[in-house]
Design a protein around this motif. Structure first.
Motif, mmCIF file in Angstrom:
data_model
loop_
_atom_site.group_PDB
_atom_site.id
_atom_site.type_symbol
_atom_site.label_atom_id
_atom_site.label_comp_id
_atom_site.label_asym_id
_atom_site.label_seq_id
_atom_site.Cartn_x
_atom_site.Cartn_y
_atom_site.Cartn_z
ATOM 1 N N LEU A 398 0.827 -1.198 0.000
ATOM 2 C CA LEU A 398 0.000 0.000 0.000
ATOM 3 C C LEU A 398 0.862 1.248 0.000
ATOM 4 C CD1 LEU A 398 -3.048 0.654 0.112
ATOM 5 C CD2 LEU A 398 -2.837 0.810 2.593
ATOM 6 N N THR A 399 0.485 2.204 -0.860
ATOM 7 C CA THR A 399 1.197 3.478 -0.914
ATOM 8 C C THR A 399 0.169 4.592 -1.075
ATOM 9 O OG1 THR A 399 3.005 4.680 -2.012
ATOM 10 C CG2 THR A 399 1.543 3.409 -3.433
ATOM 11 N N GLY A 400 0.643 5.827 -1.143
ATOM 12 C CA GLY A 400 -0.266 6.968 -1.219
ATOM 13 C C GLY A 400 -0.669 7.428 0.165
ATOM 14 N N GLY A 401 -1.404 8.540 0.227
ATOM 15 C CA GLY A 401 -1.779 9.121 1.515
ATOM 16 C C GLY A 401 -2.562 8.175 2.394
ATOM 17 N N GLY A 402 -3.417 7.335 1.789
ATOM 18 C CA GLY A 402 -4.217 6.406 2.571
ATOM 19 C C GLY A 402 -3.409 5.364 3.305
ATOM 20 N N SER A 403 -2.172 5.108 2.859
ATOM 21 C CA SER A 403 -1.341 4.081 3.494
ATOM 22 C C SER A 403 -0.955 4.451 4.917
ATOM 23 C CB SER A 403 -0.075 3.833 2.662
ATOM 24 O OG SER A 403 0.786 4.959 2.701
ATOM 25 N N GLN A 404 -1.036 5.729 5.260
ATOM 26 C CA GLN A 404 -0.656 6.180 6.599
ATOM 27 C C GLN A 404 -1.819 6.120 7.580
ATOM 28 O OE1 GLN A 404 2.767 6.741 7.100
ATOM 29 N NE2 GLN A 404 2.550 5.814 5.078
ATOM 30 N N SER A 405 -2.976 5.691 7.108
ATOM 31 C CA SER A 405 -4.167 5.592 7.945
ATOM 32 C C SER A 405 -4.406 4.135 8.330
ATOM 33 C CB SER A 405 -5.393 6.127 7.194
ATOM 34 O OG SER A 405 -6.599 5.648 7.762
ATOM 35 N N LEU A 406 -4.445 3.844 9.632
ATOM 36 C CA LEU A 406 -4.724 2.484 10.083
ATOM 37 C C LEU A 406 -6.094 2.024 9.599
ATOM 38 C CD1 LEU A 406 -4.211 -0.064 11.727
ATOM 39 C CD2 LEU A 406 -5.012 1.161 13.762
ATOM 40 N N VAL A 407 -7.061 2.944 9.545
ATOM 41 C CA VAL A 407 -8.407 2.573 9.115
ATOM 42 C C VAL A 407 -8.404 2.119 7.657
ATOM 43 C CG1 VAL A 407 -10.767 3.388 8.807
ATOM 44 C CG2 VAL A 407 -9.455 4.119 10.803
ATOM 45 N N ASP A 421 1.049 -4.686 3.457
ATOM 46 C CA ASP A 421 2.373 -4.183 3.836
ATOM 47 C C ASP A 421 2.517 -2.758 3.339
ATOM 48 O OD1 ASP A 421 3.399 -6.596 5.043
ATOM 49 O OD2 ASP A 421 3.586 -7.421 3.022
ATOM 50 N N VAL A 422 3.263 -1.958 4.072
ATOM 51 C CA VAL A 422 3.483 -0.566 3.703
ATOM 52 C C VAL A 422 4.990 -0.303 3.620
ATOM 53 C CG1 VAL A 422 3.094 1.847 4.314
ATOM 54 C CG2 VAL A 422 1.345 0.131 4.836
ATOM 55 N N PRO A 423 5.498 0.116 2.464
ATOM 56 C CA PRO A 423 6.915 0.478 2.385
ATOM 57 C C PRO A 423 7.252 1.629 3.323
ATOM 58 C CG PRO A 423 5.986 0.183 0.196
ATOM 59 C CD PRO A 423 4.831 0.188 1.160
ATOM 60 N N GLU A 424 8.496 1.667 3.787
ATOM 61 C CA GLU A 424 8.923 2.743 4.671
ATOM 62 C C GLU A 424 8.754 4.108 4.020
ATOM 63 O OE1 GLU A 424 12.890 2.100 5.977
ATOM 64 O OE2 GLU A 424 12.366 0.482 7.366
ATOM 65 N N GLN A 425 8.979 4.165 2.710
ATOM 66 C CA GLN A 425 8.861 5.437 2.004
ATOM 67 C C GLN A 425 7.421 5.627 1.543
ATOM 68 O OE1 GLN A 425 11.346 7.256 2.403
ATOM 69 N NE2 GLN A 425 12.818 5.665 2.966
ATOM 70 N N ASP A 461 7.740 -1.427 6.312
ATOM 71 C CA ASP A 461 7.678 -0.978 7.700
ATOM 72 C C ASP A 461 6.865 -1.986 8.505
ATOM 73 O OD1 ASP A 461 7.296 0.276 10.125
ATOM 74 O OD2 ASP A 461 6.958 2.259 9.257
ATOM 75 N N PRO A 462 7.509 -2.792 9.352
ATOM 76 C CA PRO A 462 6.759 -3.829 10.087
ATOM 77 C C PRO A 462 5.717 -3.244 11.033
ATOM 78 C CG PRO A 462 9.002 -3.621 10.945
ATOM 79 C CD PRO A 462 8.936 -2.790 9.694
ATOM 80 N N ARG A 463 5.886 -1.998 11.449
ATOM 81 C CA ARG A 463 4.927 -1.379 12.369
ATOM 82 C C ARG A 463 3.583 -1.119 11.689
ATOM 83 N NH1 ARG A 463 8.120 3.886 13.640
ATOM 84 N NH2 ARG A 463 8.204 3.701 11.365
ATOM 85 N N LEU A 464 3.579 -1.035 10.362
ATOM 86 C CA LEU A 464 2.355 -0.713 9.634
ATOM 87 C C LEU A 464 1.712 -1.935 8.976
ATOM 88 C CD1 LEU A 464 3.409 2.666 7.937
ATOM 89 C CD2 LEU A 464 2.316 2.291 10.156
#
Length: 496
Positions: A398-407, A421-425, A461-464
């Motif tokens: 997942l990338t883009g602005g939505g990737s930073q939202s847990l929802v 999975d979400v890349p670190e960048q 990023d394993p946290r995401l």
């Protein structure tokens, strides 16, 4: 090795990242918002000067010491835009963008001239859908006849920024396949599709040369001085934002599925051969590495959630918190979020629809959830077509602005039944442009394996990381079927 800059010229903003491949760190980043000229007829336009000014502003925010270390620049650009240039390279009119649906009638005209949508797919691999560059040419001929008469070069947004940086014009196959004129099977222009667009003019003479994905061109010395960059800086071929996001998420080998949640929503995967659908259920694009990129694009993703937030007086960050008290299915509220018309499904004249309203479920939280769910249902509709074609995936990147939202992440995992999975960048397109520039420089010194480079530099990023919940996946299934039923019901309303 120095620094590699990735520029992403998007619809809402220009973003810059400066990447240090030795430390594997983004050492600087900058962004500049962009205006959008929108009309009631579906037109969506920007001035090319706005992009240039935004790029200048981004470089101006980077420390001069870092700018002095730049080796190469890669440019990512919003796909399908039309930048008309005269013989001197001057822009003749505002750029019509990917989300411009004012040319939907011209799409039909081109396909009719070519022999129908299926014939277009036979000729080039794709039908001419709303937003594709091809439809913007006859529209310009009708509505901006003076500009059309002076037209000497057809440029895409990333082509124009490359031209501004280097003084040279070119296209690469990934972005070029979004025009509707490139035969993606042969990676060459289709004379029949060009003739269907304008039978009275040789549009092929207006197209820049197609170049290899690893092409490098030196920056103009005067511009290097203005931006505080070394004269030796080179500009890579670049590509469309989806092609660059594929590189930035490590989607350069088969089996990886990338999802981008931004203004538009996209799903795409790498293929080592053309993946064309006879029914045109996905975009059969080339990528920007020498391969292919079957892609699903929806025109309404965060557009829908932002519209609901604006209507109800809260930000999208606040909207995520609101959803804590809601359940899959939004208590019966269902949205078809086609606020900008839609490409997948192909409804350029479509409009948003809200179903299932009751006195108790019509709340800001349910409305926000229905918008988010509707955006993902549209993507799942396209995903199902890829699965029907035999493609299989084990996870979503997942990338883009939505990737930073847990929802967003949890909803995507639950609805698709796949881990996310979400890349670190987070800025996948800008980062991918930087990696393409790095690959091109390495390749100029010998062999360079892009898949190995991506494996080394694209870190997750394993946290995401997010995993699907079986109960939620089961709850979404009947609601998704209801979405498809309502979609079938409204198609006739927006068919013309």
């Amino acid at each position: 090795m120095g620094l590699f800059v990735g520029l992403d010229v998007g619809t809402q903003s220009v973003k810059l990242v400066a990447y240090d491949p030795d430390s594997r760190q983004i050492v600087a980043s900058a962004g500049q918002p962009l205006d959008l000229a929108a009309g009631d007829d579906g037109s969506r336009e920007q001035s090319a000067d706005w992009w240039v000014d935004a790029v200048r502003a981004c470089f101006g925010r980077i420390d001069p010491a870092l700018r002095a270390r730049v080796v190469a620049i890669g440019v990512s650009g919003q796909q399908h835009g039309f930048v008309p240039l005269d013989r001197s390279g001057s822009v003749l009119a505002p750029a019509k963008l990917w989300c411009d649906t004012s040319t939907s009638a011209e799409c039909d005209e081109i396909m009719a001239a070519a022999g129908g949508a299926r014939r277009c797919i036979e000729l080039a691999g794709n039908p001419i859908l709303a937003g594709y560059t091809a439809s913007k040419l006859p529209w310009t001929r009708k509505h901006r006849s003076q500009a059309y008469a002076k037209l000497a070069t057809i440029a895409l947004p990333h082509d124009y920024i490359n031209y501004w940086l280097t003084g040279e014009l070119w296209m690469e196959h990934g972005d070029a396949s979004g025009t509707g004129w490139l035969d993606v099977r042969t990676r060459a222009w289709s004379p029949a599709m060009l003739a269907a667009t304008d039978p009275d003019r040789d549009l092929g003479a207006c197209l820049p040369p197609l170049v290899d994905a690893a092409t490098l061109v030196k920056i103009k010395p005067a511009l290097a001085d203005e931006l505080g960059l070394p004269h030796a800086v080179q500009v890579s071929a670049g590509g469309g934002d989806n092609m660059m996001a594929a590189i930035g998420t490590g989607n350069v080998v088969p089996g990886v599925l990338s999802m981008s949640l931004g203004t538009s929503g996209t799903l795409f995967t790498y293929a080592d051969h053309p993946v064309v659908d006879d029914d045109g259920r996905w975009a059969a694009f080339c990528d920007s590495t020498g391969g292919w990129l079957p892609l699903i694009c929806t025109m309404n993703c965060t557009v829908a959630t932002e519209a609901v937030g604006k209507l109800c007086g809260f930000s999208t960050k606040e909207g995520d918190a609101l959803l804590a008290g809601t359940r899959p299915g939004a208590d019966g509220l269902l949205m078809l979020p086609f606020l900008n018309g839609e490409r997948t499904p192909d409804l350029p004249n479509g409009r948003g629809n809200l179903f299932g309203m009751t006195a108790s479920n019509l709340t800001p939280a349910n409305l926000y959830r229905a918008a988010m769910e509707g955006a993902l249902y549209s993507l799942k509709n396209g995903y199902d077509a890829l699965v029907d074609a035999g493609l299989r995936f084990e996870a979503i990147r997942l990338t883009g602005g939505g990737s930073q939202s847990l929802v967003w992440r949890q909803m995507a995992a639950d609805m698709f039944g796949l881990p996310v999975d979400v890349p670190e960048q987070a800025e996948g397109a800008a980062f991918g442009a930087a990696l393409q520039a790095l690959w091109a420089v390495q390749r100029s010194g010998g062999d360079a394996d892009l898949s190995a480079l991506a494996a080394a530099h694209v870190r997750l990023d394993p946290r995401l990381a997010t995993h699907p919940h079986a109960e939620a996946t089961a709850a979404y299934a009947p609601v998704y079927q209801r979405f498809l039923s309502h979609l079938d019901a409204i198609r006739p309303l927006y068919a013309g």
